[in-house]
Design a protein around this motif. Structure first.
Motif, PDB file in Angstrom:
ATOM      1  N   THR A  70      -6.726  -0.969   1.143  1.00  0.00           N
ATOM      2  CA  THR A  70      -6.903  -1.970   0.085  1.00  0.00           C
ATOM      3  C   THR A  70      -8.215  -1.797  -0.669  1.00  0.00           C
ATOM      4  O   THR A  70      -8.608  -2.674  -1.420  1.00  0.00           O
ATOM      5  CB  THR A  70      -6.842  -3.388   0.674  1.00  0.00           C
ATOM      6  OG1 THR A  70      -7.889  -3.531   1.647  1.00  0.00           O
ATOM      7  CG2 THR A  70      -5.489  -3.670   1.307  1.00  0.00           C
ATOM      8  N   VAL A  72      -9.854  -0.731  -3.505  1.00  0.00           N
ATOM      9  CA  VAL A  72      -9.551  -0.338  -4.881  1.00  0.00           C
ATOM     10  C   VAL A  72     -10.633   0.587  -5.431  1.00  0.00           C
ATOM     11  O   VAL A  72     -10.323   1.566  -6.130  1.00  0.00           O
ATOM     12  CB  VAL A  72      -9.395  -1.596  -5.768  1.00  0.00           C
ATOM     13  CG1 VAL A  72      -9.162  -1.220  -7.209  1.00  0.00           C
ATOM     14  CG2 VAL A  72      -8.284  -2.465  -5.249  1.00  0.00           C
ATOM     15  N   PHE A 108      -3.019  -4.288  -7.904  1.00  0.00           N
ATOM     16  CA  PHE A 108      -3.268  -5.005  -6.672  1.00  0.00           C
ATOM     17  C   PHE A 108      -3.226  -6.513  -6.868  1.00  0.00           C
ATOM     18  O   PHE A 108      -2.988  -7.258  -5.926  1.00  0.00           O
ATOM     19  CB  PHE A 108      -4.609  -4.597  -6.060  1.00  0.00           C
ATOM     20  CG  PHE A 108      -4.499  -3.401  -5.167  1.00  0.00           C
ATOM     21  CD1 PHE A 108      -4.437  -3.545  -3.791  1.00  0.00           C
ATOM     22  CD2 PHE A 108      -4.450  -2.112  -5.695  1.00  0.00           C
ATOM     23  CE1 PHE A 108      -4.331  -2.448  -2.959  1.00  0.00           C
ATOM     24  CE2 PHE A 108      -4.347  -1.012  -4.875  1.00  0.00           C
ATOM     25  CZ  PHE A 108      -4.272  -1.167  -3.512  1.00  0.00           C
TER      26      PHE A 108
END
Length: 111
Positions: A70, A72, A108
């Motif tokens: 996760t 980014v 996301f």
């Protein structure tokens, strides 16, 4: 408008404290001949500082190691790094970095 002397002295002191550590080493080192090992060592300082700043931003989130799936910023750094190596263009690198972070943050946010 009245100038308060205490504020003026604080600003002048801050300017002096900011100016002296930058100018004094430059003045002293410009008159000296550094040894070869010192020049080689100083050559790596900007790279090391940049790597420390970028590494901290990429791998840490709120002081803890960020999860890789996760993260980014790390995912956006990969194409940015590849473009930087491939093109050696600052403008291209910045554009790809900004575009990739925008796209990834958008993707996301809707997941």
């Amino acid at each position: 408008m009245e100038v308060r002397w205490d504020v003026f002295l604080i600003i002048a002191g801050c300017a002096l404290v900011t100016f002296l550590p930058r100018v004094l080493p430059l003045m002293v080192l410009s008159r000296m001949q550094l040894p070869e090992w010192g020049v080689r060592w100083l050559h790596y300082v900007p790279i090391s500082v940049m790597a420390a700043l970028v590494g901290q931003e990429l791998f840490l989130h709120e002081g803890k190691l960020a999860p890789l799936l996760t993260n980014v910023e790390l995912m956006a750094a990969i194409p940015t790094f590849l473009v930087a190596i491939w093109t050696r263009s600052l403008l291209g690198t910045v554009v790809v970095g900004m575009a990739s972070i925008m796209v990834l943050r958008y993707l996301f946010s809707i997941l």
